[in-house]
Design a protein around this motif. Structure first.
Motif, PDB file in Angstrom:
ATOM      1  N   ASP A 181       4.394  20.207  22.100  1.00 53.14           N
ATOM      2  CA  ASP A 181       5.362  20.688  21.122  1.00 53.14           C
ATOM      3  C   ASP A 181       5.447  22.219  21.215  1.00 53.14           C
ATOM      4  O   ASP A 181       4.447  22.906  21.087  1.00 53.14           O
ATOM      5  CB  ASP A 181       4.854  20.250  19.731  1.00 53.14           C
ATOM      6  CG  ASP A 181       5.823  20.607  18.636  1.00 53.14           C
ATOM      7  OD1 ASP A 181       6.830  21.286  18.925  1.00 53.14           O
ATOM      8  OD2 ASP A 181       5.560  20.209  17.490  1.00 53.14           O
TER       9      ASP A 181
ATOM     10  N   SER B 295       6.482  24.296  19.199  1.00 46.65           N
ATOM     11  CA  SER B 295       6.106  25.043  18.002  1.00 46.65           C
ATOM     12  C   SER B 295       4.593  25.282  17.963  1.00 46.65           C
ATOM     13  O   SER B 295       4.130  26.188  17.294  1.00 46.65           O
ATOM     14  CB  SER B 295       6.605  24.346  16.738  1.00 46.65           C
ATOM     15  OG  SER B 295       6.011  23.091  16.606  1.00 46.65           O
ATOM     16  N   GLN B 296       3.828  24.489  18.736  1.00 45.54           N
ATOM     17  CA  GLN B 296       2.390  24.798  18.845  1.00 45.54           C
ATOM     18  C   GLN B 296       2.174  26.144  19.521  1.00 45.54           C
ATOM     19  O   GLN B 296       1.295  26.916  19.135  1.00 45.54           O
ATOM     20  CB  GLN B 296       1.676  23.724  19.672  1.00 45.54           C
ATOM     21  CG  GLN B 296       1.449  22.432  18.941  1.00 45.54           C
ATOM     22  CD  GLN B 296       0.815  21.407  19.865  1.00 45.54           C
ATOM     23  OE1 GLN B 296       0.124  21.750  20.812  1.00 45.54           O
ATOM     24  NE2 GLN B 296       1.059  20.146  19.587  1.00 45.54           N
TER      25      GLN B 296
ATOM     26  N   GLU C 230       4.386  28.598  19.631  1.00 47.24           N
ATOM     27  CA  GLU C 230       4.841  29.626  18.689  1.00 47.24           C
ATOM     28  C   GLU C 230       3.793  29.860  17.617  1.00 47.24           C
ATOM     29  O   GLU C 230       3.540  30.986  17.199  1.00 47.24           O
ATOM     30  CB  GLU C 230       6.165  29.202  18.049  1.00 47.24           C
ATOM     31  CG  GLU C 230       7.329  29.290  19.019  1.00 47.24           C
ATOM     32  CD  GLU C 230       8.668  29.051  18.348  1.00 47.24           C
ATOM     33  OE1 GLU C 230       8.683  28.416  17.274  1.00 47.24           O
ATOM     34  OE2 GLU C 230       9.692  29.497  18.891  1.00 47.24           O
ATOM     35  N   SER C 231       3.201  28.769  17.170  1.00 46.77           N
ATOM     36  CA  SER C 231       2.188  28.889  16.139  1.00 46.77           C
ATOM     37  C   SER C 231       1.008  29.736  16.636  1.00 46.77           C
ATOM     38  O   SER C 231       0.488  30.585  15.910  1.00 46.77           O
ATOM     39  CB  SER C 231       1.720  27.494  15.733  1.00 46.77           C
ATOM     40  OG  SER C 231       0.817  27.589  14.675  1.00 46.77           O
ATOM     41  N   ALA C 232       0.612  29.503  17.884  1.00 47.40           N
ATOM     42  CA  ALA C 232      -0.484  30.295  18.449  1.00 47.40           C
ATOM     43  C   ALA C 232      -0.119  31.775  18.474  1.00 47.40           C
ATOM     44  O   ALA C 232      -0.925  32.637  18.128  1.00 47.40           O
ATOM     45  CB  ALA C 232      -0.803  29.805  19.858  1.00 47.40           C
ATOM     46  N   LYS C 233       1.121  32.071  18.850  1.00 47.92           N
ATOM     47  CA  LYS C 233       1.558  33.472  18.886  1.00 47.92           C
ATOM     48  C   LYS C 233       1.586  34.059  17.478  1.00 47.92           C
ATOM     49  O   LYS C 233       1.206  35.200  17.253  1.00 47.92           O
ATOM     50  CB  LYS C 233       2.941  33.575  19.523  1.00 47.92           C
ATOM     51  CG  LYS C 233       2.905  33.324  21.013  1.00 47.92           C
ATOM     52  CD  LYS C 233       4.272  33.504  21.627  1.00 47.92           C
ATOM     53  CE  LYS C 233       4.227  33.188  23.111  1.00 47.92           C
ATOM     54  NZ  LYS C 233       5.571  33.075  23.682  1.00 47.92           N
ATOM     55  N   ASN C 234       2.037  33.241  16.548  1.00 51.00           N
ATOM     56  CA  ASN C 234       2.055  33.690  15.153  1.00 51.00           C
ATOM     57  C   ASN C 234       0.655  34.063  14.681  1.00 51.00           C
ATOM     58  O   ASN C 234       0.466  34.975  13.880  1.00 51.00           O
ATOM     59  CB  ASN C 234       2.644  32.578  14.277  1.00 51.00           C
ATOM     60  CG  ASN C 234       2.594  32.918  12.802  1.00 51.00           C
ATOM     61  OD1 ASN C 234       1.797  32.375  12.061  1.00 51.00           O
ATOM     62  ND2 ASN C 234       3.427  33.845  12.373  1.00 51.00           N
ATOM     63  N   LEU C 235      -0.346  33.346  15.207  1.00 50.68           N
ATOM     64  CA  LEU C 235      -1.721  33.592  14.779  1.00 50.68           C
ATOM     65  C   LEU C 235      -2.402  34.673  15.620  1.00 50.68           C
ATOM     66  O   LEU C 235      -3.610  34.845  15.542  1.00 50.68           O
ATOM     67  CB  LEU C 235      -2.521  32.290  14.847  1.00 50.68           C
ATOM     68  CG  LEU C 235      -2.043  31.211  13.863  1.00 50.68           C
ATOM     69  CD1 LEU C 235      -2.605  29.858  14.227  1.00 50.68           C
ATOM     70  CD2 LEU C 235      -2.432  31.584  12.444  1.00 50.68           C
TER      71      LEU C 235
ATOM     72  N   ALA D  33      -2.031  35.211  19.194  1.00 51.66           N
ATOM     73  CA  ALA D  33      -2.236  35.018  20.627  1.00 51.66           C
ATOM     74  C   ALA D  33      -1.082  35.634  21.408  1.00 51.66           C
ATOM     75  O   ALA D  33       0.074  35.445  21.041  1.00 51.66           O
ATOM     76  CB  ALA D  33      -2.345  33.529  20.949  1.00 51.66           C
TER      77      ALA D  33
ATOM     78  N   ILE E 243      -3.577  26.750  24.471  1.00 48.82           N
ATOM     79  CA  ILE E 243      -2.751  25.637  23.995  1.00 48.82           C
ATOM     80  C   ILE E 243      -2.182  24.815  25.149  1.00 48.82           C
ATOM     81  O   ILE E 243      -2.358  23.599  25.209  1.00 48.82           O
ATOM     82  CB  ILE E 243      -1.584  26.156  23.113  1.00 48.82           C
ATOM     83  CG1 ILE E 243      -2.113  27.087  22.027  1.00 48.82           C
ATOM     84  CG2 ILE E 243      -0.790  24.994  22.520  1.00 48.82           C
ATOM     85  CD1 ILE E 243      -3.159  26.488  21.125  1.00 48.82           C
TER      86      ILE E 243
ATOM     87  N   PHE F 159      10.261  35.300  16.085  1.00 45.62           N
ATOM     88  CA  PHE F 159      10.612  34.321  17.116  1.00 45.62           C
ATOM     89  C   PHE F 159      12.078  34.401  17.505  1.00 45.62           C
ATOM     90  O   PHE F 159      12.496  33.830  18.501  1.00 45.62           O
ATOM     91  CB  PHE F 159      10.266  32.905  16.671  1.00 45.62           C
ATOM     92  CG  PHE F 159       8.797  32.702  16.485  1.00 45.62           C
ATOM     93  CD1 PHE F 159       7.921  32.919  17.531  1.00 45.62           C
ATOM     94  CD2 PHE F 159       8.286  32.330  15.258  1.00 45.62           C
ATOM     95  CE1 PHE F 159       6.565  32.759  17.364  1.00 45.62           C
ATOM     96  CE2 PHE F 159       6.931  32.163  15.079  1.00 45.62           C
ATOM     97  CZ  PHE F 159       6.062  32.379  16.134  1.00 45.62           C
TER      98      PHE F 159
ATOM     99  N   PHE G  68       4.759  25.736  10.122  1.00 54.39           N
ATOM    100  CA  PHE G  68       5.969  25.180  10.728  1.00 54.39           C
ATOM    101  C   PHE G  68       6.324  23.851  10.073  1.00 54.39           C
ATOM    102  O   PHE G  68       5.471  23.181   9.495  1.00 54.39           O
ATOM    103  CB  PHE G  68       5.752  24.978  12.226  1.00 54.39           C
ATOM    104  CG  PHE G  68       5.703  26.269  12.989  1.00 54.39           C
ATOM    105  CD1 PHE G  68       6.789  26.692  13.727  1.00 54.39           C
ATOM    106  CD2 PHE G  68       4.578  27.072  12.952  1.00 54.39           C
ATOM    107  CE1 PHE G  68       6.746  27.881  14.431  1.00 54.39           C
ATOM    108  CE2 PHE G  68       4.527  28.271  13.647  1.00 54.39           C
ATOM    109  CZ  PHE G  68       5.616  28.672  14.384  1.00 54.39           C
TER     110      PHE G  68
ATOM    111  N   PHE H  90      -8.412  29.583  14.551  1.00 58.28           N
ATOM    112  CA  PHE H  90      -7.748  30.074  15.763  1.00 58.28           C
ATOM    113  C   PHE H  90      -7.319  31.538  15.661  1.00 58.28           C
ATOM    114  O   PHE H  90      -7.578  32.339  16.556  1.00 58.28           O
ATOM    115  CB  PHE H  90      -6.532  29.195  16.084  1.00 58.28           C
ATOM    116  CG  PHE H  90      -5.862  29.550  17.384  1.00 58.28           C
ATOM    117  CD1 PHE H  90      -6.364  29.073  18.579  1.00 58.28           C
ATOM    118  CD2 PHE H  90      -4.755  30.385  17.414  1.00 58.28           C
ATOM    119  CE1 PHE H  90      -5.768  29.405  19.788  1.00 58.28           C
ATOM    120  CE2 PHE H  90      -4.154  30.723  18.619  1.00 58.28           C
ATOM    121  CZ  PHE H  90      -4.663  30.238  19.797  1.00 58.28           C
TER     122      PHE H  90
END
Ligand SMILES: Nc1ncnc2c1ncn2[C@@H]1O[C@H](COP(=O)(O)OP(=O)(O)O)[C@@H](O)[C@H]1O
Ligand SMILES: [Mg+2]
Lengths: 305, 364
Positions: free
Chosen positions: A196, A198-199, A201-206, A208, A217, B57, B86, B103
């Motif tokens: 996915d 968005s996983q 994107e989520s990592a980047k948001n956190l 990474a 990921i 994004f 999300f 994380f």
């Protein structure tokens, strides 16, 4: 059972249902496949295994002098030619697998994660080798690498050559990579495209960055697909026959060519069978070890969970 | 630039186009430190796109996005210190719950033992103590949602961004988590931008709501302001149910405007107003169904009952008044006191208190 578009009338329906629920019907469903495998895989292999323990092949040389023996196996381990060709084949298979993976991973990544317009066309191009006869393709390669072939022709222009290209190990590897590439592409692509977005994107948001997001990921979740691809390509190229036969010649033949020539040219079915049994056992042992490390799930389209 | 000192996010004339689709159009808004701010609007109105521009994004095609007075163009998501949940949670299925929540801290280079302490603390905050070693795939939807929340909160973001975090859950769970989410937000005190298409959620949780329609700002205000003083037909309709009447002002004095309705009854309504309205002006009036009552006396409007639906605390009537359908929620208490039984096909008189009438859009 698939969905029926129209329901049969009540009476027939209950008969069909009872039939399709019965164990007997289930058996009918898998019986043809079991029969097929039994007849064409298990039976011939049992014959080969038994040959390897006889002094001469009973079905060919007659049952008269059939004596049980381990000599065929002793022959394999005492004459270095067998071990060296097995080792060469192993090296070729490993190199082929590594090159295929290095070629395929970036391409599969690109296809899985970018919105390229012609994604399906690209996938089709990668899979195209599947549809073309391997013998024809490989003969065509000889036109490229042969003495008067395209490579030497071009080398002639720059004043180099002619060099011996055909019947060298690199050419065998190039051919194997080409032939087995789709077997790497499909599982790797499939595991990557299951991730996915968005996983990521989520990592980047956190916090990474791109590299970290990939390492944390994407890469771990593509391991099942990579494992499946590596295994397929390794097994297929370890036992390859057509490509080394046509591109490797006598100097660079592989284990399958050796076994075939023992059967057909040397008429030595007993020793050939012993080599075949050892080779098969080795492949199974390697698969088992590999499975212990990586896991086979990805091969059957298991999810990334 | 932002006009208040405690503005944390400032959007200035922000626009976003995807090809020739305009997702967000000339949007300006200030979001204040510590508030629970909702972006509310129907599906496709540009809520997610707005949130993604704040998270980094998407890049605005025009205008400026600022966080703490810093212009954000070119600043990658990982340098914005926002925590985003999300819509599908986007949990990492190959990592444990603990690794998921930790994380962001790992990416920040927080040492392992410190990280584990923080993960434990955050999981307790979201009511999931001790789940560190589970796989997120083993959790229920509600638990996954809270893991995603914990993961976003663990990095102590300066902004919490939530994209329809409750929309994948069933009704009962949604109501429960709504309160829990609000409690957590108040406990942590983090500025929160909440995207939803559910007006009840937005009403229940928000300090302020921005209503978007077709990528544009429709109204900004507290839930109360938006409910009681909708600025447009769209808002009145979108926030709760509405009975909207178009009419013309015939007289305005002593804080009351007389409005003659266009619907052809010759009826006039008295609408309280603080502003002076000139005669002849076209206005839209809203009366919420729950403010409408039935009466045995002469009502403000009279019509025929077309349908009735029992809702428990009240009964919803659909009344045809000269071809216009009006919704009325008659409370069960009131029905007992009426002489008629409100059956379908009978005529009913409807009335309401004067202050139930609101001119939509004010008069500015
Ligand atoms: N990546 C994209 N490419 C093209 N169009 C998009 C993209 N993302 C959103 N849109 C379009 O922008 C509009 C707003 O979308 P979105 O912000 O997701 O709305 P919402 O979250 O309010 O439902 C929609 O018309 C949508 O189709
Ligand atoms: Mg959305």
């Amino acid at each position: 059972m698939g969905e029926r578009t129209t329901d049969p009338p009540g009476e027939t329906r209950s008969i069909i249902r009872r039939l399709s629920d019965s164990d007997w019907f289930r058996f009918i469903q898998i019986a043809p496949a079991v029969f097929w495998i039994g007849l064409f895989l298990v039976l011939p292999f049992l014959i080969i295994i038994s040959y390897s323990f006889f002094e001469s092949a009973p079905l060919i040389d007659g049952f008269g002098g059939a004596q049980l023996t381990l000599d065929n196996y002793v022959e394999f381990f005492t004459r270095s030619i067998y071990l060296s060709i097995l080792w060469d084949s192993f090296v070729i298979a490993v190199v082929t697998t590594v090159i295929t993976l290095l070629l395929v991973y970036p391409a599969a990544y690109y296809l899985a994660f970018s919105d390229v317009k012609y994604k399906n066309l690209f996938l089709l191009l990668f899979i195209l080798p599947f549809w073309m006869n391997i013998v024809i393709r490989t003969y065509a390669w000889r036109q490229v690498f042969g003495d008067g072939g395209l490579v030497n022709y071009l080398l002639g222009f720059v004043g180099a050559g002619p060099v011996e290209v055909l019947f060298t190990r690199p050419v065998v590897i190039i051919g194997l990579v080409h032939v087995f590439l789709p077997f790497m592409l499909l599982p790797v692509y499939s595991s990557l495209s299951n991730i996915d977005r968005s996983q990521i994107e989520s990592a980047k948001n956190l916090g990474a960055n791109r590299v970290e997001a990939f390492m944390e990921i994407t890469l771990p979740q593509s391991v099942p697909g990579v494992g499946a691809g590596v295994m397929l390509v390794f097994v297929l190229s370890f036992g390859a026959f057509v490509v080394p036969e046509l591109l490797g010649g006598a100097q660079n033949s592989m284990i399958a060519n050796r076994i075939a020539s023992m059967f057909l040219e040397l008429q030595s079915w007993e020793v050939g069978s012993a080599v075949a049994v050892i080779f098969t056992a080795l492949v199974l042992a390697l698969l088992y070890a590999f499975n212990r490390v990586i896991g086979l799930e990805g091969m059957y389209g298991g999810d990334n969970a | 630039m932002s006009d208040t000192a405690n503005t944390i996010v400032n959007l200035e004339n922000v626009g976003k186009k995807f090809g020739n689709v305009t997702a967000v159009n000339d949007l300006s808004v200030d979001i204040r430190e510590g508030e629970f701010f909702s972006l509310l609007g129907p599906s496709g109105c540009g809520k997610t796109t707005t949130l993604r521009m704040i998270a980094g994004f998407e890049t605005a095609t025009s205008g400026a996005v600022r966080i703490r007075d810093r212009e954000m163009s070119g600043v990658p998501p990982y340098d914005r210190n926002t925590g985003m949940v999300f819509q599908g949670y986007a949990l990492f299925p190959h990592k444990t719950v603990g690794e998921n929540v930790g994380f962001g801290l790992k990416m920040d280079g927080v040492p392992k033992d410190e990280r584990e302490e923080k993960v434990k603390e955050t999981l307790e905050l979201v009511d999931l103590p001790g789940l560190e070693d589970r796989s997120p795939t083993q959790l229920s939807g509600g638990q996954q949602q809270r893991v995603a929340l914990a993961r976003a909160l663990a990095i102590e973001p300066s902004l919490l961004l939530l994209d329809e975090p409750l929309s994948n859950l069933d009704y009962k769970l949604r109501r429960e988590l709504r309160f829990q989410l609000k409690r957590i937000q108040e406990e942590v005190g983090v500025t929160t931008i909440y995207v939803t298409h559910n007006q009840k959620e937005a009403m229940a949780m928000s300090d302020r709501i921005l209503i978007l329609n077709d990528g544009q700002r429709e109204q900004l205000g507290t839930p109360k302001e938006i409910y009681n003083k909708p600025k447009s037909r769209f808002v009145a309709d979108f926030i709760g149910e509405a009975n909207l009447f178009d009419g013309t002002v015939t007289k305005c004095q002593n804080g009351t405007a007389e409005v003659e309705l266009d619907m052809g009854t010759g009826r006039s309504l008295s609408v309280p107003t603080t502003d002076a309205v000139e005669e002849g002006r076209q206005v839209t009036i809203n009366v919420r169904p729950e403010r409408v009552t039935a009466t045995d006396l002469e009502g403000i409007l009279t019509g025929e009952i077309v349908s009735r639906t029992y809702l428990g605390k009240s009964t919803r009537l659909l009344v045809d008044v000269n071809g216009t359908e009006i919704e009325a929620d008659i409370s069960s208490d009131q029905i007992v006191g009426l002489s008629q039984d409100l059956s379908i096909g009978t005529t009913v008189d409807l009335t309401w208190k004067p202050d139930a009438c609101v001119i939509v859009g004010g008069l500015d």
